[in-house]
Each structure stands twice: as structure tokens, then as C-alpha cells.
Design an enzyme around this catalytic site. Structure first.
Site, PDB file in Angstrom:
ATOM      1  CE  LYS A 112      -4.184  -1.971   1.792  1.00 21.38           C
ATOM      2  NZ  LYS A 112      -5.056  -2.180   2.929  1.00 21.38           N
ATOM      3  CE  LYS A 197      -7.062  -8.093  -0.838  1.00 24.56           C
ATOM      4  NZ  LYS A 197      -6.984  -7.537   0.519  1.00 24.56           N
ATOM      5  CE  LYS A 200     -13.524  -3.762   2.305  1.00 22.03           C
ATOM      6  NZ  LYS A 200     -12.211  -3.607   2.955  1.00 22.03           N
TER       7      LYS A 200
END
Ligand code: TYM
Length: 347
Positions: A112, A197, A200
Site C-alpha cells: 500500500k 486479490k 475493495k
């Protein structure tokens, strides 16, 4: 009864990955077999660039969806993390136990942080310390089991390490938790990038099936899923990740087995069609219930209010005990300290 805790972070609309990897089991198993808490962990949504109004909207939506998928407030505790101060209180203590090196080794932090920098943003300190807040979420409740998808295993491992270290240094305070993961669909992949993955908060929208996607949108996304240039339907996660993902989604939705299902199909088209219909059928009752709940926001608010009251009462004794164990003086006017000691000693 064993204690279970898990949560979802309102950084985007909830996905099929959240449902198959975690939420479905909370409904089918955990709420029946455990003293379980499920939280919309909104503080975690502030660790990356965020729009306050969007986080509020997504938090409300996530709470409504937790009920829509079938969590029953008579059987478990559903609440919003920021409504219970104990999470943030404990998080600071755990920052005094975890190390900088441990934080920097976290895979999600590394991924991230790269993404945030690539977007031209800066990396918030809270993104680095996020796993400590997650450990606080878990440890505050004396949690024994944490039902999560595969991507959260490293974070739960950290919560274990921190609990063990705290107990060794300051006396037994925390239950040492463990992650449990579903045999099937522990990692649902992005339909457009089947080696990543289905997340969301990701940008690749067409590869993500959201729980509130209309049936035709679901069909379109599944029919356009990236497979490979082969023709035969084989279950091979490493060599044929796109097809394997579809087989796993189909298996998870129908109760089948991906290996066995691969023998049933002779073309990718037929596999995609059945997978799309299976997903539509799984989502149908969730969407119906979501619609009903949206028409009754007072009910959802009431559930969250009761949930926060219950969660606070459960977390406070353990967090108070941790404050004392680590060397902090009880506040003279604080009558909670004594109560906490009694409850904690009884656990
Ligand atoms: P979050 O919000 O990313 O995801 C919620 C749950 O869904 C699972 N999941 C998946 N499972 C399979 N395939 C996927 N593609 C997929 N995407 C998500 C996640 O593993 C998770 O179980 N850090 C957590 C939230 C959290 C938490 C906690 C969880 C904060 N504190 C304490 C448990 C206990 C997270 O970001 O989950």
C-alpha cells in the site's frame, strides 16, 4: 463459549471476496458457535487518502450489509469500531510493545505504501501502525479466534506475537488469538488480474464483483473475466489462475469442489455462465435484505448503539487491566480500574 472477533474496513464497497472469504462464515458458523463480535473498523479507513463523507457513507453501508448477509444481533455483537474508545486506548499501549521492524515487514504496508506514493500522495504514519490497531481490536476482547481471509493472516500473527510479548513482560493480560480461514475461497482473485486479490480499495473495477452489483453487472464482469489462451478447463492455480479463480468462486457458491467441477466443463464460456448465475443467486437474498434494511435506518442505528454498548462493556476490563499492568497509575476518580481488575481476574 469461545470469543471470536472480526471486522471489515470501509475503504470501498464490500466485495464477493469479503463475502466468500470471511462474512459468509461469520453468518453460517461463528455467530452460532461463539460469543462473536463483528465490527465496521472505520478507524482503519483513515490510513490512506480518504474523503470524510465517503467513509461515513461506506461505514453505514457496511454495517447494513453485515446485517443483510445474515448476522443476527440477537446472536452476536455488531458495532462500529470508533464508537468504542477502547480500541484506540489499547492501540497506544501496544505501540509500546511492537517494534518498528515488525511494522515495516508487513506485506500490506509495503504494497500500500508503494501504491500511495505512486498516486503522488504521502504515506500516513497510521498505515505503518495499522497492524497494531488491528491487534488492539482483537486483544481488547480476549479473542480466541479471528475468522479472516488469507490476506489477513500476517496481521493476526502479529497480534499473537504482541500478546505473547506483553504477557511475558507485564504479566498475563491477553488471550493469545489465532486466525481461522475458510478452506474454500480464502483468497478470491480479481477477475481482470487473477494473480491479484479482489480488493475493495483497488482501482480495477471491472475485475471486482461488489455485493450490491446488479445481476446484469455481475454477469458482465464474470463473462469478461480474464482466463488464458487454453481451451480445456483444468484446475491449476499456478498455471491457470483465471480459470482456477472461476472454479473456486463457483465451488464456493454452490458447495462444490473446484477440482471436481473442472471435469464438468468443456469450455470457458459454459464455466463463466454457470459461475455468473451462481454468484447472482448468492447475492440475490443479500441485496433484497439490504434494500429492506435501508428502508429502516432507525433499526440499523439501534443495532449499532446496542452493539457499541455491549462491546464497550466487554473490552473495558481487559484494556483497564493492560493500563495497570504496563505501569500506568489508575486515575484517582476512575472507578473502572477496580471493576476491571475483578472482571479480568475472573476470566
Ligand atoms: P478487509 O476489510 O480488507 O476485509 C474484510 C475480510 O474479508 C477478507 N477478504 C477476502 N477474503 C478472500 N478473498 C478476498 N479477495 C478478500 N478480500 C478481503 C479479509 O481477509 C477480511 O477477513 N485489516 C482487516 C480489517 C480488520 C480486522 C481487525 C479483521 C481490522 N481489525 C480485527 C479481523 C480482526 C481488513 O483490512 O479487512
Amino acid at each position: 463459549m469461545k470469543r471470536v472477533f472480526s471486522g471489515v474496513k470501509p475503504t470501498g464497497h464490500l466485495t464477493l471476496g469479503n463475502y466468500l472469504g470471511a462474512m459468509r462464515r461469520w453468518v453460517a458458523v461463528d455467530q452460532h458457535q461463539a460469543d462473536a463480535l463483528f465490527s465496521v473498523v472505520d478507524l482503519h479507513a483513515l490510513t490512506v487518502e480518504h474523503d470524510p463523507a465517503r467513509v461515513r457513507r461506506l461505514s453505514r453501508q457496511a454495517a447494513t450489509l453485515l446485517l443483510a448477509v445474515g448476522l443476527d444481533p440477537e446472536r452476536c455483537t455488531v458495532f462500529v469500531q470508533s464508537h468504542v474508545d477502547e480500541h484506540a486506548r489499547l492501540s497506544y499501549l501496544l505501540e509500546c510493545v511492537a517494534t518498528d521492524g515488525e511494522m515495516r515487514r508487513m506485506i500490506q504496508y509495503k504494497e500500500k505504501a508503494v501504491r500511495e506514493r505512486a498516486r503522488g500522495g504521502s504515506v500516513r504514519l497510521s498505515l505503518l501502525t495499522y497492524p497494531v490497531l488491528m491487534a488492539a481490536d482483537i486483544l481488547a476482547y480476549g479473542t480466541e479466534e479471528v475468522p479472516v481471509g488469507e490476506d489477513q493472516a500476517q496481521h493476526v500473527e502479529l497480534a499473537r506475537d504482541v500478546a505473547v510479548r506483553f504477557n511475558q513482560r507485564y504479566g498475563h493480560t491477553f488471550v493469545v488469538p489465532r486466525a481461522t480461514s475458510p478452506g474454500m475461497a480464502a483468497r478470491v482473485m480479481n477477475l481482470q488480474e487473477p494473480t491479484s486479490k479482489m480488493g475493495k480499495s483497488d482501482d480495477v473495477g471491472p475485475g471486482i464483483v461488489y455485493l450490491l452489483d446488479e445481476p446484469d453487472v455481475v454477469r458482465k464482469k464474470v463473462m469478461r473475466a480474464v482466463t488464458d489462451s487454453g481451451r480445456d478447463v483444468v484446475y491449476d492455480r499456478a498455471g491457470r489462475p483465471g480459470v482456477a479463480n472461476l472454479l473456486e468462486i463457483l465451488a464456493a457458491c454452490t458447495g462444490g469442489n473446484p477440482e471436481a467441477l473442472s471435469g464438468v466443463y468443456e469450455s470457458y464460456g459454459a464455466l463463466k455462465k454457470d459461475t455468473a448465475e451462481a454468484v447472482v443467486e448468492v447475492l440475490r437474498p443479500v441485496q433484497q435484505r439490504h434494500k429492506e434494511l435501508c428502508a429502516d435506518p432507525g433499526y440499523v442505528e439501534g443495532v449499532l448503539r446496542d452493539g457499541a454498548d455491549r462491546a464497550r462493556a466487554m473490552a473495558r476490563p481487559t484494556v483497564d487491566a493492560a493500563y495497570r499492568a504496563i505501569g500506568l497509575l489508575p486515575a484517582p476518580s476512575d472507578t473502572r480500574a477496580g471493576a476491571g481488575a475483578v472482571v479480568n481476574a475472573a476470566r
